[in-house]
Design a protein around this motif. Structure first.
Motif, PDB file in Angstrom:
ATOM      1  N   VAL A  58       0.839  -1.203   0.000  1.00  0.00           N
ATOM      2  CA  VAL A  58       0.000   0.000   0.000  1.00  0.00           C
ATOM      3  C   VAL A  58       0.870   1.248   0.000  1.00  0.00           C
ATOM      4  CG1 VAL A  58      -1.779   1.250   1.248  1.00  0.00           C
ATOM      5  CG2 VAL A  58      -1.772  -1.219   1.280  1.00  0.00           C
TER       6      VAL A  58
ATOM      7  N   CYS B  43      -9.002  -6.362   4.277  1.00  0.00           N
ATOM      8  CA  CYS B  43      -9.299  -4.939   4.452  1.00  0.00           C
ATOM      9  C   CYS B  43      -8.149  -4.072   3.955  1.00  0.00           C
ATOM     10  CB  CYS B  43      -9.624  -4.645   5.912  1.00  0.00           C
ATOM     11  SG  CYS B  43     -11.191  -5.364   6.362  1.00  0.00           S
ATOM     12  N   VAL B  44      -6.895  -4.572   4.076  1.00  0.00           N
ATOM     13  CA  VAL B  44      -5.775  -3.823   3.496  1.00  0.00           C
ATOM     14  C   VAL B  44      -5.962  -3.704   1.981  1.00  0.00           C
ATOM     15  CG1 VAL B  44      -3.303  -3.896   3.036  1.00  0.00           C
ATOM     16  CG2 VAL B  44      -4.133  -4.381   5.312  1.00  0.00           C
TER      17      VAL B  44
ATOM     18  N   TYR C 146      -8.813  -1.309   1.264  1.00  0.00           N
ATOM     19  CA  TYR C 146      -8.347   0.075   1.448  1.00  0.00           C
ATOM     20  C   TYR C 146      -7.603   0.548   0.200  1.00  0.00           C
ATOM     21  CZ  TYR C 146      -5.658   3.968   3.348  1.00  0.00           C
ATOM     22  OH  TYR C 146      -5.096   5.192   3.553  1.00  0.00           O
TER      23      TYR C 146
ATOM     24  N   ARG D  95      -9.113   3.684  -1.775  1.00  0.00           N
ATOM     25  CA  ARG D  95      -8.508   4.972  -1.486  1.00  0.00           C
ATOM     26  C   ARG D  95      -7.419   5.388  -2.466  1.00  0.00           C
ATOM     27  NH1 ARG D  95      -9.181   7.156   3.658  1.00  0.00           N
ATOM     28  NH2 ARG D  95      -7.842   8.823   2.934  1.00  0.00           N
TER      29      ARG D  95
ATOM     30  N   LEU E 219     -12.931   5.350   3.620  1.00  0.00           N
ATOM     31  CA  LEU E 219     -12.476   4.801   4.895  1.00  0.00           C
ATOM     32  C   LEU E 219     -13.634   4.177   5.668  1.00  0.00           C
ATOM     33  CD1 LEU E 219      -9.632   4.757   5.931  1.00  0.00           C
ATOM     34  CD2 LEU E 219     -10.172   6.680   7.409  1.00  0.00           C
TER      35      LEU E 219
ATOM     36  N   VAL F 222     -14.368   0.788   4.360  1.00  0.00           N
ATOM     37  CA  VAL F 222     -13.422  -0.221   4.837  1.00  0.00           C
ATOM     38  C   VAL F 222     -13.763  -0.636   6.258  1.00  0.00           C
ATOM     39  CG1 VAL F 222     -11.008  -0.653   5.379  1.00  0.00           C
ATOM     40  CG2 VAL F 222     -11.598   0.571   3.307  1.00  0.00           C
TER      41      VAL F 222
END
Lengths: 81, 116, 247
Positions: free
Chosen positions: A21, B18-19, B22, B26, C6, C9
């Motif tokens: 990420v 969830c990583v 994300y 995002r 967010l 998530v």
């Protein structure tokens, strides 16, 4: 011993996913993703799924990473913030 | 290993999922979004493989000298199918990303918004 | 808008946590996932299919339709990638300083060619034959040991890509005969449909396999034909995907 190995591997997997990420260099992100896939197939081999581990090592870590790298070579290398 | 009533391995796969989610939601870069999708897929596969394991069992290959416990073969077959579908989806999406870059000169969603 | 992603998530994480909290701990041999159809396959799979590797048995016999359509999926992916316009076919945009054609040519900014290290080239060429033997073994022994059609296809495809990266695509492309390429890349769906039809004639059900003990050799031949189709077709598709993305 086996549980310790599993716990360490899972922690490493989460850490690697987070570095994917955070990487802004896309080549670095793709290489880290390949590392993530390889560690995942070690986990699967450990859990009694050798068939799946072979396929993931060749396709998930090998072919997918190469396709990503080819795309990076034909587009841009740096992710804009 | 069970912690507060939740299996730690399953918890780790939820975190990985969830990583990936994300990253998919995002990040503005299309390539990073696709990497996030792949992280999510791998987390789901790991969940399925783990649900099929049995403590101290052999792989589901019944040759001489194995057993008596074997891992469940159905999740393994499902995950094999899933890996092949995942690489198909990735290849098509990457080809589309190359085309988007050829047309617009960028693969950032923020910059693509509003372009004709 | 940034908080919306967010929030999504967080909601997904909470939902998944709730779902996971109800599951029995992994590794227990009496969890519900192990006591229904999985137990039946483990118990009778070898007798019913003649395959000792039960993952291959589930893929080819018990869940044959699933695998058939999966082969069609990866073939469709190749069709989609090849059908997209090649390289510099981008439409021109008004008011753009740079002609779109320049974005994809070799002279573009991201296109520095890096030569392959001789060490890497030597190691890949040295290991190439052994990797090929491993792929063949996992195809031929796929129903009695770990391996099978998909694993073999994946290893062959990865080997082709490694060779193409160190030797150049022209030399590697000679591994796949040009005239047969069209048929080879469709070999997976074709062989599945053919064997499915044979099973229809023999047993009255599409993708059926003769169950009598006397037909053991015939059943084995049908399974091997499907496996070869999946392995060769899948490997050629992976190689073609690489070639389409690279050039």
């Amino acid at each position: 011993m086996s549980q310790l190995f599993d716990a360490l591997l899972l922690l490493l997997l989460i850490a690697t996913a987070i570095t994917v990420v955070r990487a802004t260099d896309l080549v670095a992100a793709v290489v880290k993703f390949g590392l993530y896939s390889l560690m995942m197939c070690v986990l699967w081999q450990h859990r009694g799924a050798p068939d799946v581990a072979i396929a993931e090592a060749a396709v998930g870590a090998g072919v997918t990473s190469v396709l990503f790298l080819l795309t990076v070579a034909r587009t841009t290398r740096v992710e804009k913030p | 290993m069970v912690l507060f009533g939740v299996d730690v391995d399953y918890l780790a796969f939820v975190v990985l999922f969830c990583v990936g989610l994300y990253m998919l939601v995002r990040k503005s870069n299309l390539l990073k979004k696709l990497l996030g999708l792949n992280v999510m897929e791998t987390a789901v596969f790991a969940f399925l493989v783990t649900s099929g394991m049995i403590e101290g069992a052999d792989p589901p290959i019944r040759t001489a000298g194995t057993g008596p416990l074997f891992a469940n073969p159905i999740p393994h077959a499902m995950v094999l199918t899933g890996i092949v579908v995942a690489v198909s989806v990735t290849a098509v999406a990457l080809a589309l990303i190359v085309q988007i870059h050829a047309h617009y000169g960028t693969i950032e969603v923020d910059e693509l918004k509003g372009l004709p | 808008m940034r908080w919306l992603g967010l929030a999504l998530v967080v909601v997904a994480a909470a939902t998944l946590m709730l779902g996971v909290a109800d599951l029995p701990p992994h590794g227990a041999h009496d969890a519900p996932v192990h006591t229904h159809v999985g137990a039946r396959y483990l118990e009778r799979g070898v007798a019913e299919t003649g395959m000792r590797n039960l993952v291959t048995a589930v893929l080819l016999v018990y869940r044959g339709f699933d695998t058939f359509l999966e082969v069609v999926v990866i073939f469709s992916a190749l069709v989609a990638v090849v059908a997209l316009p090649r390289g510099r076919a981008a439409r021109s945009r008004d008011g753009d300083d740079q002609p779109p054609a320049a974005l994809l040519t070799r002279e573009g900014p991201a296109q520095e060619r890096i030569s392959v290290s001789p060490v890497v080239a030597f190691v890949v060429q040295l290991l190439g034959p052994f990797i090929a033997v491993f792929a063949l073994a996992s195809l031929y022994r796929g129903h009695v040991s770990p391996g099978g059609g998909f694993q073999s296809a994946a290893i062959f495809g990865a080997l082709f890509i490694a060779l193409a990266l160190v030797q150049g695509r022209e030399r590697a492309a000679r591994l796949v005969p040009r005239g047969a390429r069209v048929w080879l890349q469709a070999l997976g769906p074709l062989s599945f449909a053919l064997i499915g039809g044979v099973g229809w004639v023999l047993t009255g059900a599409f993708l059926g396999y003769p169950a009598e003990a006397a037909a053991y050799a015939l059943r084995e031949a049908m399974v091997v034909a499907v496996e070869i189709g999946i392995a060769v077709g899948g490997a050629v598709i992976l190689a073609q995907l690489f070639m389409a993305m690279e050039g």
